[in-house]
Scaffold this motif. Structure first.
Motif, PDB file in Angstrom:
ATOM      1  N   VAL A  96       0.807  -1.235   0.000  1.00  0.00           N
ATOM      2  CA  VAL A  96       0.000   0.000   0.000  1.00  0.00           C
ATOM      3  C   VAL A  96       0.833   1.275   0.000  1.00  0.00           C
ATOM      4  O   VAL A  96       0.304   2.339  -0.312  1.00  0.00           O
ATOM      5  N   ILE A  97       2.099   1.184   0.333  1.00  0.00           N
ATOM      6  CA  ILE A  97       2.903   2.403   0.446  1.00  0.00           C
ATOM      7  C   ILE A  97       3.158   2.988  -0.954  1.00  0.00           C
ATOM      8  O   ILE A  97       3.529   2.291  -1.874  1.00  0.00           O
ATOM      9  N   GLU A  98       2.879   4.270  -1.060  1.00  0.00           N
ATOM     10  CA  GLU A  98       3.085   4.993  -2.322  1.00  0.00           C
ATOM     11  C   GLU A  98       3.863   6.259  -2.031  1.00  0.00           C
ATOM     12  O   GLU A  98       3.388   7.129  -1.301  1.00  0.00           O
ATOM     13  N   GLY A  99       5.053   6.356  -2.592  1.00  0.00           N
ATOM     14  CA  GLY A  99       5.889   7.530  -2.329  1.00  0.00           C
ATOM     15  C   GLY A  99       6.221   7.604  -0.853  1.00  0.00           C
ATOM     16  O   GLY A  99       6.577   6.609  -0.237  1.00  0.00           O
ATOM     17  N   LEU A 127      10.740  -1.583   9.049  1.00  0.00           N
ATOM     18  CA  LEU A 127      11.926  -0.747   9.230  1.00  0.00           C
ATOM     19  C   LEU A 127      13.138  -1.601   9.589  1.00  0.00           C
ATOM     20  O   LEU A 127      14.220  -1.423   9.028  1.00  0.00           O
ATOM     21  N   GLY A 128      12.954  -2.527  10.511  1.00  0.00           N
ATOM     22  CA  GLY A 128      14.051  -3.393  10.959  1.00  0.00           C
ATOM     23  C   GLY A 128      14.609  -4.270   9.852  1.00  0.00           C
ATOM     24  O   GLY A 128      15.802  -4.563   9.833  1.00  0.00           O
ATOM     25  N   ILE A 132      11.486  -0.571   4.424  1.00  0.00           N
ATOM     26  CA  ILE A 132      11.052   0.822   4.352  1.00  0.00           C
ATOM     27  C   ILE A 132      12.059   1.637   5.157  1.00  0.00           C
ATOM     28  O   ILE A 132      12.832   1.077   5.937  1.00  0.00           O
ATOM     29  N   GLU A 133      12.030   2.940   4.962  1.00  0.00           N
ATOM     30  CA  GLU A 133      12.919   3.815   5.710  1.00  0.00           C
ATOM     31  C   GLU A 133      12.194   5.104   6.036  1.00  0.00           C
ATOM     32  O   GLU A 133      11.209   5.451   5.384  1.00  0.00           O
ATOM     33  N   GLN A 145       6.460  12.214  10.518  1.00  0.00           N
ATOM     34  CA  GLN A 145       7.504  11.426   9.856  1.00  0.00           C
ATOM     35  C   GLN A 145       6.921  10.568   8.736  1.00  0.00           C
ATOM     36  O   GLN A 145       6.120   9.688   8.990  1.00  0.00           O
ATOM     37  N   PRO A 146       7.310  10.820   7.497  1.00  0.00           N
ATOM     38  CA  PRO A 146       6.849   9.943   6.424  1.00  0.00           C
ATOM     39  C   PRO A 146       7.809   8.766   6.242  1.00  0.00           C
ATOM     40  O   PRO A 146       8.989   8.856   6.558  1.00  0.00           O
ATOM     41  N   ASP A 147       7.261   7.671   5.771  1.00  0.00           N
ATOM     42  CA  ASP A 147       8.061   6.491   5.466  1.00  0.00           C
ATOM     43  C   ASP A 147       7.956   6.229   3.978  1.00  0.00           C
ATOM     44  O   ASP A 147       6.996   6.638   3.319  1.00  0.00           O
ATOM     45  N   ARG A 148       8.959   5.518   3.450  1.00  0.00           N
ATOM     46  CA  ARG A 148       8.974   5.190   2.019  1.00  0.00           C
ATOM     47  C   ARG A 148       9.668   3.852   1.822  1.00  0.00           C
ATOM     48  O   ARG A 148      10.430   3.400   2.678  1.00  0.00           O
ATOM     49  N   LEU A 149       9.423   3.254   0.679  1.00  0.00           N
ATOM     50  CA  LEU A 149      10.076   1.995   0.341  1.00  0.00           C
ATOM     51  C   LEU A 149      11.564   2.201   0.128  1.00  0.00           C
ATOM     52  O   LEU A 149      11.990   3.248  -0.354  1.00  0.00           O
TER      53      LEU A 149
END
Length: 166
Positions: A96-99, A127-128, A132-133, A145-149
């Motif tokens: 589901v992650i986009e950008g 994250l671990g 994602i980062e 805080q946004p996360d991304r692939l």
């Protein structure tokens, strides 16, 4: 049979290899949970001759650099060849992650309301595993805080047949 004097790094007369691999694995896993599942120890075992040579060089030079270089090569090899273990929850998150997306945005996309459960079952494992980062790593506690692939996360999606989604 050759006898090496590994006292510079390994002070014990027997059990150096086993104890060294144990400590290396333990230290890496405590430093970052990502290392708990990486086959660093088995790569070191497969490259035993190079391991012994790096120890011998470090001892002769009274400098740990040859050993550190060897270990960094093994860690890099383990990280680039290992396929991360992905739970169903993390797999859904990656899909589901986009950008760049906030935690709240990800929770909405996954229809999850419990923040603690989402963080423990989805966000922290992703994250671990380096899938994602954080987009703003110097502000890890920011509510915005946004996360991304990561490349590793995108690669996992491609391997699972989700290539067109990233």
């Amino acid at each position: 049979m050759f006898h090496y004097d590994f006292e510079f790094i390994h002070p014990f007369a027997d059990g150096n290899r086993r104890m060294g691999r144990l400590w290396q694995s333990l230290i890496l896993a405590c430093w970052n949970p990502l290392f708990a599942d990486l086959p660093v120890e088995s790569l070191i075992f497969e490259h035993q001759g190079e391991y012994d040579q790096a120890l011998q060089e470090s001892t002769e030079q009274t400098d740990s650099a040859p050993f550190i270089v060897f270990m960094l090569r093994m860690i890099l090899a383990a990280m680039t060849t290992a396929t991360p273990q992905v739970t169903p929850q993390v797999g859904k998150l990656l899909q589901v992650i986009e950008g760049e997306m906030s935690r709240e945005g990800l929770q909405v996309a996954l229809r999850r309301q419990d923040r603690k459960s989402f963080r423990e079952r989805y966000l922290q494992p992703a994250l671990g595993a380096g899938l994602i980062e954080m987009a703003i790593p110097n502000k890890p506690k920011s509510r915005l805080q946004p996360d991304r692939l990561t490349d590793r996360g995108r690669q996992w999606l491609l391997e699972q047949g989700f290539g067109g989604l990233t």
